[in-house]
Design a protein around this motif. Structure first.
Motif, PDB file in Angstrom:
ATOM      1  N   HIS A   1       2.023   9.653  -0.121  1.00 39.15           N
ATOM      2  CA  HIS A   1       1.316  10.547   0.976  1.00 39.15           C
ATOM      3  C   HIS A   1       0.840  11.759   0.157  1.00 39.15           C
ATOM      4  CE1 HIS A   1       1.102  12.742   4.780  1.00 39.15           C
ATOM      5  NE2 HIS A   1       1.166  11.148   5.223  1.00 39.15           N
ATOM      6  N   PRO A   2      -0.271  12.178   0.536  1.00 38.48           N
ATOM      7  CA  PRO A   2      -1.022  13.648   0.094  1.00 38.48           C
ATOM      8  C   PRO A   2      -0.439  14.499   0.620  1.00 38.48           C
ATOM      9  CG  PRO A   2      -2.399  12.447   2.013  1.00 38.48           C
ATOM     10  CD  PRO A   2      -1.271  11.815   1.702  1.00 38.48           C
ATOM     11  N   THR A   3       0.574  14.797   1.672  1.00 38.36           N
ATOM     12  CA  THR A   3       1.054  16.298   2.237  1.00 38.36           C
ATOM     13  C   THR A   3       2.634  16.278   1.974  1.00 38.36           C
ATOM     14  OG1 THR A   3       1.205  15.509   4.322  1.00 38.36           O
ATOM     15  CG2 THR A   3      -0.806  16.544   3.567  1.00 38.36           C
ATOM     16  N   HIS A   4       3.124  15.199   1.573  1.00 37.91           N
ATOM     17  CA  HIS A   4       4.595  15.191   1.207  1.00 37.91           C
ATOM     18  C   HIS A   4       5.042  15.942   0.083  1.00 37.91           C
ATOM     19  CE1 HIS A   4       5.804  11.501   3.988  1.00 37.91           C
ATOM     20  NE2 HIS A   4       5.009  12.511   4.754  1.00 37.91           N
ATOM     21  N   GLY A   5       5.908  16.880   0.296  1.00 41.57           N
ATOM     22  CA  GLY A   5       6.238  17.679  -0.845  1.00 41.57           C
ATOM     23  C   GLY A   5       5.479  18.797  -1.111  1.00 41.57           C
ATOM     24  N   GLY A   6       4.423  19.078  -0.628  1.00 41.22           N
ATOM     25  CA  GLY A   6       3.510  19.958  -0.875  1.00 41.22           C
ATOM     26  C   GLY A   6       3.746  21.522  -0.312  1.00 41.22           C
TER      27      GLY A   6
ATOM     28  N   SER B   1       0.887  -1.280  -0.085  1.00 44.38           N
ATOM     29  CA  SER B   1      -0.064   0.015   0.006  1.00 44.38           C
ATOM     30  C   SER B   1       0.711   1.413   0.158  1.00 44.38           C
ATOM     31  CB  SER B   1      -1.068   0.089   1.277  1.00 44.38           C
ATOM     32  OG  SER B   1      -0.344   0.057   2.433  1.00 44.38           O
ATOM     33  N   VAL B   2       2.017   1.125   0.659  1.00 45.65           N
ATOM     34  CA  VAL B   2       2.938   2.318   0.464  1.00 45.65           C
ATOM     35  C   VAL B   2       3.212   2.659  -0.475  1.00 45.65           C
ATOM     36  CG1 VAL B   2       5.118   3.271   1.670  1.00 45.65           C
ATOM     37  CG2 VAL B   2       3.463   1.979   3.110  1.00 45.65           C
ATOM     38  N   GLN B   3       3.859   1.557  -1.502  1.00 47.52           N
ATOM     39  CA  GLN B   3       4.323   1.723  -2.683  1.00 47.52           C
ATOM     40  C   GLN B   3       3.475   2.292  -3.677  1.00 47.52           C
ATOM     41  OE1 GLN B   3       5.951  -2.010  -3.596  1.00 47.52           O
ATOM     42  NE2 GLN B   3       7.516  -1.983  -2.026  1.00 47.52           N
ATOM     43  N   SER B   4       2.106   1.739  -3.652  1.00 46.03           N
ATOM     44  CA  SER B   4       1.042   2.277  -4.710  1.00 46.03           C
ATOM     45  C   SER B   4       0.282   3.849  -4.392  1.00 46.03           C
ATOM     46  CB  SER B   4      -0.020   1.151  -4.725  1.00 46.03           C
ATOM     47  OG  SER B   4      -0.590   0.981  -3.720  1.00 46.03           O
ATOM     48  N   VAL B   5       0.522   4.102  -3.094  1.00 47.20           N
ATOM     49  CA  VAL B   5      -0.202   5.616  -2.719  1.00 47.20           C
ATOM     50  C   VAL B   5       0.747   6.381  -2.439  1.00 47.20           C
ATOM     51  CG1 VAL B   5      -2.298   6.530  -1.556  1.00 47.20           C
ATOM     52  CG2 VAL B   5      -2.697   4.115  -2.473  1.00 47.20           C
TER      53      VAL B   5
END
Length: 62
Positions: free
Chosen positions: A51-56, A45-49
């Motif tokens: 994180h929504p806030t990393h790098g933003g 699950s970590v590889q496919s999705v």
């Protein structure tokens, strides 16, 4: 208590102990297998999705 009765009691206790250890061993194997499955599921699950806030955002306060 005679020797035969003592021997039977010790034998029964040994059988109970062995049965208990066998059940505990099976439980541990099952738990380990399920734990490995959970780890694999989390890794997938970590590889496919992403994180929504990393790098933003960049935190400039310091």
């Amino acid at each position: 208590m005679d020797i035969a009765a003592a021997s039977m009691i010790m034998s029964q206790a040994h059988v109970r102990q062995q049965a208990s250890l066998a059940v505990m061993d099976k439980t541990m194997q099952t738990s380990e297998a399920k734990g490995n499955q959970v780890v694999q599921m989390l890794q997938q699950s970590v590889q496919s999705v992403p994180h929504p806030t990393h790098g933003g955002q960049i935190d400039l306060k310091g």
